[in-house]
Design a protein around this motif. Structure first.
Motif, PDB file in Angstrom:
ATOM      1  N   ILE A   4       0.840  -1.205   0.000  1.00 40.02           N
ATOM      2  CA  ILE A   4       0.000   0.000   0.000  1.00 40.02           C
ATOM      3  C   ILE A   4       0.868   1.246   0.000  1.00 40.02           C
ATOM      4  O   ILE A   4       0.601   2.216  -0.719  1.00 40.02           O
ATOM      5  CB  ILE A   4      -0.962  -0.022   1.195  1.00 40.02           C
ATOM      6  N   LEU A   5       1.951   1.229   0.782  1.00 41.98           N
ATOM      7  CA  LEU A   5       2.895   2.350   0.785  1.00 41.98           C
ATOM      8  C   LEU A   5       3.483   2.562  -0.601  1.00 41.98           C
ATOM      9  O   LEU A   5       3.568   3.700  -1.085  1.00 41.98           O
ATOM     10  CB  LEU A   5       4.011   2.095   1.805  1.00 41.98           C
ATOM     11  N   ASN A   6       3.870   1.474  -1.262  1.00 41.75           N
ATOM     12  CA  ASN A   6       4.432   1.591  -2.610  1.00 41.75           C
ATOM     13  C   ASN A   6       3.423   2.179  -3.594  1.00 41.75           C
ATOM     14  O   ASN A   6       3.783   2.980  -4.463  1.00 41.75           O
ATOM     15  CB  ASN A   6       4.914   0.234  -3.103  1.00 41.75           C
ATOM     16  N   LEU A   7       2.161   1.790  -3.468  1.00 43.97           N
ATOM     17  CA  LEU A   7       1.139   2.343  -4.361  1.00 43.97           C
ATOM     18  C   LEU A   7       0.932   3.840  -4.116  1.00 43.97           C
ATOM     19  O   LEU A   7       0.752   4.613  -5.069  1.00 43.97           O
ATOM     20  CB  LEU A   7      -0.176   1.580  -4.197  1.00 43.97           C
ATOM     21  N   LEU A   8       0.966   4.253  -2.858  1.00 39.46           N
ATOM     22  CA  LEU A   8       0.847   5.691  -2.553  1.00 39.46           C
ATOM     23  C   LEU A   8       2.046   6.465  -3.108  1.00 39.46           C
ATOM     24  O   LEU A   8       1.890   7.567  -3.655  1.00 39.46           O
ATOM     25  CB  LEU A   8       0.726   5.906  -1.049  1.00 39.46           C
ATOM     26  N   LEU A   9       3.227   5.885  -2.972  1.00 40.73           N
ATOM     27  CA  LEU A   9       4.418   6.536  -3.520  1.00 40.73           C
ATOM     28  C   LEU A   9       4.373   6.596  -5.045  1.00 40.73           C
ATOM     29  O   LEU A   9       4.804   7.576  -5.645  1.00 40.73           O
ATOM     30  CB  LEU A   9       5.676   5.814  -3.046  1.00 40.73           C
ATOM     31  N   TYR A  72      10.718  -9.149  -8.720  1.00 39.89           N
ATOM     32  CA  TYR A  72      10.138 -10.297  -8.045  1.00 39.89           C
ATOM     33  C   TYR A  72      11.016 -10.844  -6.922  1.00 39.89           C
ATOM     34  O   TYR A  72      10.691 -11.848  -6.328  1.00 39.89           O
ATOM     35  CB  TYR A  72       9.812 -11.388  -9.064  1.00 39.89           C
ATOM     36  N   GLY A  73      12.107 -10.191  -6.628  1.00 37.35           N
ATOM     37  CA  GLY A  73      12.955 -10.548  -5.502  1.00 37.35           C
ATOM     38  C   GLY A  73      13.159  -9.331  -4.612  1.00 37.35           C
ATOM     39  O   GLY A  73      13.028  -8.190  -5.062  1.00 37.35           O
ATOM     40  N   ILE A  74      13.508  -9.554  -3.369  1.00 37.23           N
ATOM     41  CA  ILE A  74      13.666  -8.438  -2.424  1.00 37.23           C
ATOM     42  C   ILE A  74      14.836  -7.539  -2.811  1.00 37.23           C
ATOM     43  O   ILE A  74      14.718  -6.314  -2.785  1.00 37.23           O
ATOM     44  CB  ILE A  74      13.845  -8.982  -0.992  1.00 37.23           C
ATOM     45  N   LYS A  75      15.977  -8.134  -3.176  1.00 34.20           N
ATOM     46  CA  LYS A  75      17.150  -7.327  -3.535  1.00 34.20           C
ATOM     47  C   LYS A  75      16.866  -6.443  -4.744  1.00 34.20           C
ATOM     48  O   LYS A  75      17.181  -5.257  -4.752  1.00 34.20           O
ATOM     49  CB  LYS A  75      18.345  -8.215  -3.848  1.00 34.20           C
ATOM     50  N   GLY A  76      16.294  -7.037  -5.771  1.00 40.40           N
ATOM     51  CA  GLY A  76      16.007  -6.285  -6.989  1.00 40.40           C
ATOM     52  C   GLY A  76      14.981  -5.189  -6.758  1.00 40.40           C
ATOM     53  O   GLY A  76      15.117  -4.078  -7.283  1.00 40.40           O
ATOM     54  N   LYS A  77      13.972  -5.498  -5.981  1.00 36.33           N
ATOM     55  CA  LYS A  77      12.934  -4.505  -5.689  1.00 36.33           C
ATOM     56  C   LYS A  77      13.506  -3.356  -4.869  1.00 36.33           C
ATOM     57  O   LYS A  77      13.207  -2.189  -5.121  1.00 36.33           O
ATOM     58  CB  LYS A  77      11.767  -5.160  -4.957  1.00 36.33           C
ATOM     59  N   ALA A  78      14.361  -3.674  -3.886  1.00 38.22           N
ATOM     60  CA  ALA A  78      14.981  -2.630  -3.069  1.00 38.22           C
ATOM     61  C   ALA A  78      15.877  -1.740  -3.919  1.00 38.22           C
ATOM     62  O   ALA A  78      15.848  -0.510  -3.792  1.00 38.22           O
ATOM     63  CB  ALA A  78      15.774  -3.269  -1.934  1.00 38.22           C
ATOM     64  N   THR A 101       9.724  14.888  -0.779  1.00 37.72           N
ATOM     65  CA  THR A 101       8.888  13.992   0.024  1.00 37.72           C
ATOM     66  C   THR A 101       8.807  12.609  -0.614  1.00 37.72           C
ATOM     67  O   THR A 101       9.045  11.590   0.051  1.00 37.72           O
ATOM     68  CB  THR A 101       7.472  14.577   0.192  1.00 37.72           C
ATOM     69  N   VAL A 102       8.491  12.561  -1.895  1.00 41.27           N
ATOM     70  CA  VAL A 102       8.367  11.284  -2.594  1.00 41.27           C
ATOM     71  C   VAL A 102       9.731  10.598  -2.707  1.00 41.27           C
ATOM     72  O   VAL A 102       9.861   9.397  -2.463  1.00 41.27           O
ATOM     73  CB  VAL A 102       7.717  11.486  -3.983  1.00 41.27           C
ATOM     74  N   GLY A 103      10.757  11.361  -3.059  1.00 39.12           N
ATOM     75  CA  GLY A 103      12.092  10.785  -3.219  1.00 39.12           C
ATOM     76  C   GLY A 103      12.645  10.215  -1.930  1.00 39.12           C
ATOM     77  O   GLY A 103      13.171   9.093  -1.905  1.00 39.12           O
ATOM     78  N   ILE A 104      12.527  10.942  -0.846  1.00 43.73           N
ATOM     79  CA  ILE A 104      13.036  10.451   0.436  1.00 43.73           C
ATOM     80  C   ILE A 104      12.207   9.264   0.925  1.00 43.73           C
ATOM     81  O   ILE A 104      12.740   8.318   1.506  1.00 43.73           O
ATOM     82  CB  ILE A 104      13.086  11.600   1.463  1.00 43.73           C
ATOM     83  N   ALA A 105      10.906   9.294   0.662  1.00 44.51           N
ATOM     84  CA  ALA A 105      10.061   8.157   1.051  1.00 44.51           C
ATOM     85  C   ALA A 105      10.438   6.907   0.254  1.00 44.51           C
ATOM     86  O   ALA A 105      10.499   5.801   0.817  1.00 44.51           O
ATOM     87  CB  ALA A 105       8.589   8.502   0.854  1.00 44.51           C
ATOM     88  N   PHE A 106      10.702   7.045  -1.049  1.00 41.25           N
ATOM     89  CA  PHE A 106      11.155   5.901  -1.849  1.00 41.25           C
ATOM     90  C   PHE A 106      12.504   5.394  -1.338  1.00 41.25           C
ATOM     91  O   PHE A 106      12.732   4.190  -1.249  1.00 41.25           O
ATOM     92  CB  PHE A 106      11.286   6.280  -3.332  1.00 41.25           C
ATOM     93  N   LEU A 107      13.406   6.317  -1.000  1.00 41.08           N
ATOM     94  CA  LEU A 107      14.712   5.940  -0.483  1.00 41.08           C
ATOM     95  C   LEU A 107      14.572   5.176   0.834  1.00 41.08           C
ATOM     96  O   LEU A 107      15.217   4.131   1.038  1.00 41.08           O
ATOM     97  CB  LEU A 107      15.579   7.187  -0.301  1.00 41.08           C
ATOM     98  N   ALA A 108      13.721   5.664   1.715  1.00 36.78           N
ATOM     99  CA  ALA A 108      13.492   4.984   2.991  1.00 36.78           C
ATOM    100  C   ALA A 108      12.848   3.609   2.771  1.00 36.78           C
ATOM    101  O   ALA A 108      13.203   2.641   3.455  1.00 36.78           O
ATOM    102  CB  ALA A 108      12.606   5.846   3.891  1.00 36.78           C
ATOM    103  N   ASP A 109      11.942   3.514   1.817  1.00 35.77           N
ATOM    104  CA  ASP A 109      11.291   2.246   1.515  1.00 35.77           C
ATOM    105  C   ASP A 109      12.302   1.230   0.987  1.00 35.77           C
ATOM    106  O   ASP A 109      12.315   0.063   1.394  1.00 35.77           O
ATOM    107  CB  ASP A 109      10.166   2.479   0.507  1.00 35.77           C
ATOM    108  N   GLY A 110      13.170   1.660   0.082  1.00 33.94           N
ATOM    109  CA  GLY A 110      14.208   0.769  -0.432  1.00 33.94           C
ATOM    110  C   GLY A 110      15.182   0.356   0.654  1.00 33.94           C
ATOM    111  O   GLY A 110      15.586  -0.815   0.742  1.00 33.94           O
ATOM    112  N   ALA A 111      15.561   1.303   1.521  1.00 36.18           N
ATOM    113  CA  ALA A 111      16.454   0.988   2.639  1.00 36.18           C
ATOM    114  C   ALA A 111      15.776   0.011   3.602  1.00 36.18           C
ATOM    115  O   ALA A 111      16.435  -0.886   4.142  1.00 36.18           O
ATOM    116  CB  ALA A 111      16.855   2.268   3.359  1.00 36.18           C
ATOM    117  N   LEU A 112      14.471   0.169   3.807  1.00 37.43           N
ATOM    118  CA  LEU A 112      13.732  -0.753   4.670  1.00 37.43           C
ATOM    119  C   LEU A 112      13.744  -2.165   4.096  1.00 37.43           C
ATOM    120  O   LEU A 112      13.912  -3.143   4.827  1.00 37.43           O
ATOM    121  CB  LEU A 112      12.295  -0.265   4.864  1.00 37.43           C
TER     122      LEU A 112
END
Length: 142
Positions: A4-9, A72-78, A101-112
Protein backbone atom coordinates in the motif's frame (compact mmCIF):
# COMPACT_ATOMS: atom_id res chain seq x y z
CA UNK A 1 1.38 -2.86 4.26
CA UNK A 2 4.50 -2.13 2.20
CA UNK A 3 2.46 -2.76 -0.93
CA UNK A 4 0.00 0.00 0.00
CA UNK A 5 2.89 2.35 0.78
CA UNK A 6 4.43 1.59 -2.61
CA UNK A 7 1.14 2.34 -4.36
CA UNK A 8 0.85 5.69 -2.55
CA UNK A 9 4.42 6.54 -3.52
CA UNK A 10 3.66 5.57 -7.13
CA UNK A 11 0.73 7.97 -7.12
CA UNK A 12 2.99 10.75 -5.81
CA UNK A 13 5.63 9.99 -8.42
CA UNK A 14 3.09 9.94 -11.25
CA UNK A 15 1.68 13.25 -10.00
CA UNK A 16 5.13 14.78 -9.95
CA UNK A 17 5.86 13.55 -13.47
CA UNK A 18 2.55 14.82 -14.84
CA UNK A 19 2.94 18.23 -13.19
CA UNK A 20 6.46 18.50 -14.59
CA UNK A 21 5.20 17.73 -18.09
CA UNK A 22 2.49 20.37 -17.68
CA UNK A 23 5.10 22.93 -16.68
CA UNK A 24 7.27 21.94 -19.65
CA UNK A 25 5.37 24.40 -21.83
CA UNK A 26 6.97 27.26 -19.90
CA UNK A 27 10.33 26.74 -21.63
CA UNK A 28 11.93 24.04 -19.51
CA UNK A 29 14.90 21.94 -20.61
CA UNK A 30 13.81 18.97 -22.75
CA UNK A 31 15.73 16.53 -20.56
CA UNK A 32 13.33 17.34 -17.72
CA UNK A 33 10.44 16.22 -19.91
CA UNK A 34 12.17 12.91 -20.64
CA UNK A 35 12.91 12.33 -16.94
CA UNK A 36 9.28 13.13 -16.10
CA UNK A 37 8.04 10.68 -18.74
CA UNK A 38 10.34 7.97 -17.40
CA UNK A 39 9.12 8.69 -13.88
CA UNK A 40 5.55 8.09 -15.00
CA UNK A 41 6.55 4.82 -16.71
CA UNK A 42 8.59 3.59 -13.73
CA UNK A 43 5.77 4.42 -11.31
CA UNK A 44 3.25 2.64 -13.54
CA UNK A 45 5.54 -0.40 -13.69
CA UNK A 46 5.85 -0.60 -9.91
CA UNK A 47 2.11 -0.01 -9.46
CA UNK A 48 1.31 -2.79 -11.92
CA UNK A 49 3.62 -5.14 -10.02
CA UNK A 50 1.99 -4.24 -6.70
CA UNK A 51 -1.50 -4.79 -8.14
CA UNK A 52 -0.43 -8.32 -9.11
CA UNK A 53 -0.45 -9.16 -5.38
CA UNK A 54 -4.20 -8.62 -5.14
CA UNK A 55 -5.55 -9.65 -8.50
CA UNK A 56 -3.20 -11.58 -10.74
CA UNK A 57 -3.78 -11.46 -14.47
CA UNK A 58 -1.84 -14.44 -15.76
CA UNK A 59 -0.66 -12.96 -19.08
CA UNK A 60 0.46 -9.67 -17.52
CA UNK A 61 2.18 -11.38 -14.60
CA UNK A 62 4.06 -13.73 -16.95
CA UNK A 63 5.17 -10.82 -19.14
CA UNK A 64 6.19 -8.75 -16.11
CA UNK A 65 8.19 -11.64 -14.68
CA UNK A 66 9.89 -12.23 -18.03
CA UNK A 67 10.83 -8.59 -18.66
CA UNK A 68 11.14 -7.15 -15.14
CA UNK A 69 12.08 -10.18 -13.09
CA UNK A 70 14.26 -8.11 -10.77
CA UNK A 71 11.08 -6.79 -9.12
CA UNK A 72 10.14 -10.30 -8.05
CA UNK A 73 12.95 -10.55 -5.50
CA UNK A 74 13.67 -8.44 -2.42
CA UNK A 75 17.15 -7.33 -3.54
CA UNK A 76 16.01 -6.28 -6.99
CA UNK A 77 12.93 -4.51 -5.69
CA UNK A 78 14.98 -2.63 -3.07
CA UNK A 79 17.54 -1.56 -5.68
CA UNK A 80 14.71 -0.43 -7.98
CA UNK A 81 13.13 1.64 -5.21
CA UNK A 82 16.45 3.33 -4.44
CA UNK A 83 17.07 4.01 -8.15
CA UNK A 84 13.63 5.57 -8.50
CA UNK A 85 14.26 7.64 -5.36
CA UNK A 86 17.35 9.25 -6.86
CA UNK A 87 15.56 9.79 -10.17
CA UNK A 88 12.78 11.61 -8.32
CA UNK A 89 15.11 13.72 -6.17
CA UNK A 90 17.21 14.60 -9.22
CA UNK A 91 14.28 16.13 -11.06
CA UNK A 92 14.61 19.90 -11.15
CA UNK A 93 10.96 20.81 -11.11
CA UNK A 94 9.46 23.71 -9.22
CA UNK A 95 7.57 21.44 -6.83
CA UNK A 96 10.44 20.91 -4.40
CA UNK A 97 8.39 19.72 -1.45
CA UNK A 98 6.73 16.97 -3.52
CA UNK A 99 9.91 15.68 -5.13
CA UNK A 100 11.80 15.59 -1.83
CA UNK A 101 8.89 13.99 0.02
CA UNK A 102 8.37 11.28 -2.59
CA UNK A 103 12.09 10.79 -3.22
CA UNK A 104 13.04 10.45 0.44
CA UNK A 105 10.06 8.16 1.05
CA UNK A 106 11.15 5.90 -1.85
CA UNK A 107 14.71 5.94 -0.48
CA UNK A 108 13.49 4.98 2.99
CA UNK A 109 11.29 2.25 1.51
CA UNK A 110 14.21 0.77 -0.43
CA UNK A 111 16.45 0.99 2.64
CA UNK A 112 13.73 -0.75 4.67
CA UNK A 113 13.65 -3.60 2.14
CA UNK A 114 17.45 -3.99 2.41
CA UNK A 115 17.25 -3.74 6.21
CA UNK A 116 14.67 -6.51 6.33
CA UNK A 117 16.79 -8.60 3.99
CA UNK A 118 19.83 -8.28 6.27
CA UNK A 119 18.24 -8.28 9.72
CA UNK A 120 15.28 -10.65 9.25
CA UNK A 121 16.37 -13.24 6.67
CA UNK A 122 13.77 -15.72 7.96
CA UNK A 123 10.99 -13.23 7.23
CA UNK A 124 12.32 -12.56 3.74
CA UNK A 125 12.87 -16.25 2.98
CA UNK A 126 9.08 -16.72 3.10
CA UNK A 127 8.58 -13.98 0.49
CA UNK A 128 6.61 -15.42 -2.41
CA UNK A 129 6.05 -13.18 -5.39
CA UNK A 130 2.91 -13.43 -7.57
CA UNK A 131 2.92 -16.62 -9.66
CA UNK A 132 -0.13 -16.18 -11.89
CA UNK A 133 0.40 -17.76 -15.29
CA UNK A 134 3.18 -20.05 -14.05
CA UNK A 135 3.23 -23.57 -12.73
CA UNK A 136 5.37 -24.85 -9.88
CA UNK A 137 8.33 -25.40 -12.21
CA UNK A 138 8.05 -21.90 -13.71
CA UNK A 139 6.48 -23.08 -16.96
CA UNK A 140 3.48 -21.57 -18.66
CA UNK A 141 0.03 -22.73 -17.61
CA UNK A 142 -1.90 -24.17 -20.55
Amino acid sequence: LLSILNLLLCAGMMTLGILTLIEFQKGMDISEAFVAAYMILFAALLALYEFMWWSTIDAINKSMRKNFGFLYGIKGKAAYLIFVAFLTIGLESSIKWLRYTVGIAFLADGALHFFLLCSKPDLVSNYKSPTGGLTEGGDEVV
